[in-house]
Design a protein around this motif. Structure first.
Motif, PDB file in Angstrom:
ATOM      1  N   SER A  43       0.827  -1.210   0.000  1.00 30.82           N
ATOM      2  CA  SER A  43       0.000   0.000   0.000  1.00 30.82           C
ATOM      3  C   SER A  43       0.858   1.256   0.000  1.00 30.82           C
ATOM      4  O   SER A  43       0.465   2.283  -0.551  1.00 30.82           O
ATOM      5  CB  SER A  43      -0.915   0.019   1.225  1.00 30.82           C
ATOM      6  OG  SER A  43      -1.846  -1.029   1.159  1.00 30.82           O
ATOM      7  N   ALA A  44       2.030   1.186   0.613  1.00 31.99           N
ATOM      8  CA  ALA A  44       2.930   2.348   0.631  1.00 31.99           C
ATOM      9  C   ALA A  44       3.547   2.585  -0.741  1.00 31.99           C
ATOM     10  O   ALA A  44       4.025   3.682  -1.022  1.00 31.99           O
ATOM     11  CB  ALA A  44       4.025   2.137   1.672  1.00 31.99           C
ATOM     12  N   GLU A  45       3.537   1.585  -1.620  1.00 33.57           N
ATOM     13  CA  GLU A  45       4.109   1.722  -2.958  1.00 33.57           C
ATOM     14  C   GLU A  45       3.096   2.182  -4.005  1.00 33.57           C
ATOM     15  O   GLU A  45       3.475   2.510  -5.128  1.00 33.57           O
ATOM     16  CB  GLU A  45       4.695   0.378  -3.412  1.00 33.57           C
ATOM     17  CG  GLU A  45       5.873  -0.091  -2.596  1.00 33.57           C
ATOM     18  CD  GLU A  45       6.384  -1.442  -3.050  1.00 33.57           C
ATOM     19  OE1 GLU A  45       6.153  -1.807  -4.224  1.00 33.57           O
ATOM     20  OE2 GLU A  45       7.019  -2.130  -2.240  1.00 33.57           O
ATOM     21  N   ASN A  53      -0.496  12.580  -4.435  1.00 39.08           N
ATOM     22  CA  ASN A  53       0.784  12.769  -3.774  1.00 39.08           C
ATOM     23  C   ASN A  53       0.852  11.967  -2.485  1.00 39.08           C
ATOM     24  O   ASN A  53       1.705  12.213  -1.653  1.00 39.08           O
ATOM     25  CB  ASN A  53       1.046  14.249  -3.486  1.00 39.08           C
ATOM     26  CG  ASN A  53       1.417  15.000  -4.737  1.00 39.08           C
ATOM     27  OD1 ASN A  53       1.985  14.424  -5.654  1.00 39.08           O
ATOM     28  ND2 ASN A  53       1.084  16.265  -4.794  1.00 39.08           N
ATOM     29  N   GLN A  54      -0.060  11.044  -2.335  1.00 37.88           N
ATOM     30  CA  GLN A  54      -0.091  10.187  -1.161  1.00 37.88           C
ATOM     31  C   GLN A  54      -0.175   8.737  -1.607  1.00 37.88           C
ATOM     32  O   GLN A  54      -0.706   8.433  -2.672  1.00 37.88           O
ATOM     33  CB  GLN A  54      -1.322  10.473  -0.298  1.00 37.88           C
ATOM     34  CG  GLN A  54      -1.269  11.725   0.502  1.00 37.88           C
ATOM     35  CD  GLN A  54      -2.505  11.848   1.386  1.00 37.88           C
ATOM     36  OE1 GLN A  54      -3.608  11.539   0.956  1.00 37.88           O
ATOM     37  NE2 GLN A  54      -2.314  12.298   2.605  1.00 37.88           N
ATOM     38  N   SER A  55       0.319   7.878  -0.746  1.00 43.84           N
ATOM     39  CA  SER A  55       0.127   6.458  -1.009  1.00 43.84           C
ATOM     40  C   SER A  55      -1.290   6.098  -0.580  1.00 43.84           C
ATOM     41  O   SER A  55      -1.930   6.841   0.177  1.00 43.84           O
ATOM     42  CB  SER A  55       1.147   5.632  -0.225  1.00 43.84           C
ATOM     43  OG  SER A  55       0.859   5.705   1.156  1.00 43.84           O
ATOM     44  N   ILE A  56      -1.767   4.957  -1.035  1.00 42.61           N
ATOM     45  CA  ILE A  56      -3.113   4.537  -0.620  1.00 42.61           C
ATOM     46  C   ILE A  56      -3.126   4.203   0.869  1.00 42.61           C
ATOM     47  O   ILE A  56      -4.174   4.207   1.494  1.00 42.61           O
ATOM     48  CB  ILE A  56      -3.641   3.360  -1.459  1.00 42.61           C
ATOM     49  CG1 ILE A  56      -2.767   2.113  -1.293  1.00 42.61           C
ATOM     50  CG2 ILE A  56      -3.782   3.754  -2.911  1.00 42.61           C
ATOM     51  CD1 ILE A  56      -3.353   0.855  -1.907  1.00 42.61           C
ATOM     52  N   ASP A  57      -1.950   3.929   1.427  1.00 38.24           N
ATOM     53  CA  ASP A  57      -1.851   3.634   2.850  1.00 38.24           C
ATOM     54  C   ASP A  57      -2.118   4.886   3.682  1.00 38.24           C
ATOM     55  O   ASP A  57      -2.602   4.786   4.806  1.00 38.24           O
ATOM     56  CB  ASP A  57      -0.455   3.085   3.153  1.00 38.24           C
ATOM     57  CG  ASP A  57      -0.399   2.309   4.445  1.00 38.24           C
ATOM     58  OD1 ASP A  57      -1.363   1.569   4.732  1.00 38.24           O
ATOM     59  OD2 ASP A  57       0.601   2.441   5.160  1.00 38.24           O
ATOM     60  N   ASP A  58      -1.811   6.058   3.148  1.00 39.12           N
ATOM     61  CA  ASP A  58      -1.965   7.321   3.874  1.00 39.12           C
ATOM     62  C   ASP A  58      -3.258   8.058   3.545  1.00 39.12           C
ATOM     63  O   ASP A  58      -3.616   9.000   4.239  1.00 39.12           O
ATOM     64  CB  ASP A  58      -0.801   8.259   3.546  1.00 39.12           C
ATOM     65  CG  ASP A  58       0.531   7.691   3.969  1.00 39.12           C
ATOM     66  OD1 ASP A  58       0.559   6.872   4.898  1.00 39.12           O
ATOM     67  OD2 ASP A  58       1.552   8.062   3.362  1.00 39.12           O
ATOM     68  N   LEU A  98       4.047   4.615  -7.094  1.00 38.68           N
ATOM     69  CA  LEU A  98       4.762   5.807  -6.634  1.00 38.68           C
ATOM     70  C   LEU A  98       6.192   5.819  -7.164  1.00 38.68           C
ATOM     71  O   LEU A  98       6.759   6.877  -7.407  1.00 38.68           O
ATOM     72  CB  LEU A  98       4.770   5.869  -5.104  1.00 38.68           C
ATOM     73  CG  LEU A  98       3.473   6.379  -4.474  1.00 38.68           C
ATOM     74  CD1 LEU A  98       3.504   6.203  -2.965  1.00 38.68           C
ATOM     75  CD2 LEU A  98       3.226   7.824  -4.829  1.00 38.68           C
ATOM     76  N   LYS A  99       6.792   4.646  -7.329  1.00 37.69           N
ATOM     77  CA  LYS A  99       8.124   4.517  -7.924  1.00 37.69           C
ATOM     78  C   LYS A  99       7.974   3.719  -9.208  1.00 37.69           C
ATOM     79  O   LYS A  99       7.945   2.487  -9.185  1.00 37.69           O
ATOM     80  CB  LYS A  99       9.077   3.797  -6.972  1.00 37.69           C
ATOM     81  CG  LYS A  99       9.361   4.564  -5.719  1.00 37.69           C
ATOM     82  CD  LYS A  99      10.279   3.788  -4.811  1.00 37.69           C
ATOM     83  CE  LYS A  99      10.472   4.534  -3.512  1.00 37.69           C
ATOM     84  NZ  LYS A  99      11.215   3.739  -2.541  1.00 37.69           N
ATOM     85  N   PRO A 100       7.862   4.398 -10.368  1.00 41.05           N
ATOM     86  CA  PRO A 100       7.632   3.693 -11.628  1.00 41.05           C
ATOM     87  C   PRO A 100       8.752   2.699 -11.936  1.00 41.05           C
ATOM     88  O   PRO A 100       9.898   2.894 -11.565  1.00 41.05           O
ATOM     89  CB  PRO A 100       7.606   4.807 -12.681  1.00 41.05           C
ATOM     90  CG  PRO A 100       7.406   6.063 -11.913  1.00 41.05           C
ATOM     91  CD  PRO A 100       7.939   5.836 -10.549  1.00 41.05           C
ATOM     92  N   ARG A 101       8.372   1.647 -12.620  1.00 44.49           N
ATOM     93  CA  ARG A 101       9.342   0.635 -13.035  1.00 44.49           C
ATOM     94  C   ARG A 101      10.195   1.187 -14.168  1.00 44.49           C
ATOM     95  O   ARG A 101       9.754   2.025 -14.942  1.00 44.49           O
ATOM     96  CB  ARG A 101       8.613  -0.614 -13.513  1.00 44.49           C
ATOM     97  CG  ARG A 101       7.812  -1.265 -12.418  1.00 44.49           C
ATOM     98  CD  ARG A 101       6.960  -2.370 -12.963  1.00 44.49           C
ATOM     99  NE  ARG A 101       6.260  -3.043 -11.878  1.00 44.49           N
ATOM    100  CZ  ARG A 101       5.160  -3.733 -12.051  1.00 44.49           C
ATOM    101  NH1 ARG A 101       4.638  -3.876 -13.249  1.00 44.49           N
ATOM    102  NH2 ARG A 101       4.581  -4.314 -11.021  1.00 44.49           N
ATOM    103  N   PHE A 102      11.414   0.665 -14.273  1.00 44.14           N
ATOM    104  CA  PHE A 102      12.300   1.096 -15.363  1.00 44.14           C
ATOM    105  C   PHE A 102      11.856   0.426 -16.650  1.00 44.14           C
ATOM    106  O   PHE A 102      11.666  -0.785 -16.715  1.00 44.14           O
ATOM    107  CB  PHE A 102      13.749   0.729 -15.055  1.00 44.14           C
ATOM    108  CG  PHE A 102      14.693   1.235 -16.111  1.00 44.14           C
ATOM    109  CD1 PHE A 102      15.049   2.564 -16.151  1.00 44.14           C
ATOM    110  CD2 PHE A 102      15.195   0.380 -17.080  1.00 44.14           C
ATOM    111  CE1 PHE A 102      15.902   3.044 -17.130  1.00 44.14           C
ATOM    112  CE2 PHE A 102      16.041   0.850 -18.047  1.00 44.14           C
ATOM    113  CZ  PHE A 102      16.400   2.182 -18.076  1.00 44.14           C
TER     114      PHE A 102
END
Length: 155
Positions: A43-45, A53-58, A98-102
């Motif tokens: 969820s943090a990802e 601008n938030q993760s689904i966890d937040d 939140l951190k796109p794959r390469f």
């Protein structure tokens, strides 16, 4: 007076630290602590598509709630972390990460500014060199006139 200020600052700090944890409702949590820890990590990802601008966890948004439940359902069904992320990306697109794959597309996106700076630097260097080459020397008449003007200016 000073003690009140310190206590108010402490209360705000504690509230800010606890607020993200309140986004996940008790009814969403899994019974297995290991699965719940994996769900919280996943969820943090994942980006909240409403807040962005938030993760689904937040996030407290309803879509974030739905995504948290979806992640937990997939984990409970036995999916690996990678399978859960792949499922969510297939459903919502890579923007949800939140951190796109390469990938080639990302490399082009991140590499274009560097490439433009390099091209601009080469252009500026070539332009400066060509300007130096095209500088003409003064003729004898022009040199004499310049010397005369500079000589008058010194007096």
């Amino acid at each position: 007076m000073r003690l009140r200020t310190v206590l108010a600052a402490l209360a705000l700090t504690v509230a800010a630290a606890i607020a993200p944890a309140l986004a996940v409702q008790p009814g969403e949590m899994l019974g297995d602590p290991a699965l719940e820890a994996r769900a919280r990590t996943l969820s943090a990802e994942l980006r909240c598509m409403v807040c962005q601008n938030q993760s689904i966890d937040d996030s407290d948004a309803e879509l974030a709630h739905d995504l948290r439940v979806l992640v937990r359902e997939r984990l409970a069904a036995g999916d690996t972390d990678v399978q859960v992320l792949d499922f969510v990306v297939a459903r919502y697109g890579e923007f949800v990460l939140l951190k796109p794959r390469f990938s080639t597309r990302n490399a082009l996106l991140w590499g274009t500014p560097v490439l433009l700076l390099l091209v601009g630097g080469v252009f500026a260097f070539a332009s400066a060199r060509s300007r130096r080459r095209t500088e003409t020397k003064l003729s004898d008449e022009e040199q004499a006139a310049l010397s005369r003007i500079l000589g008058e200016a010194e007096r």
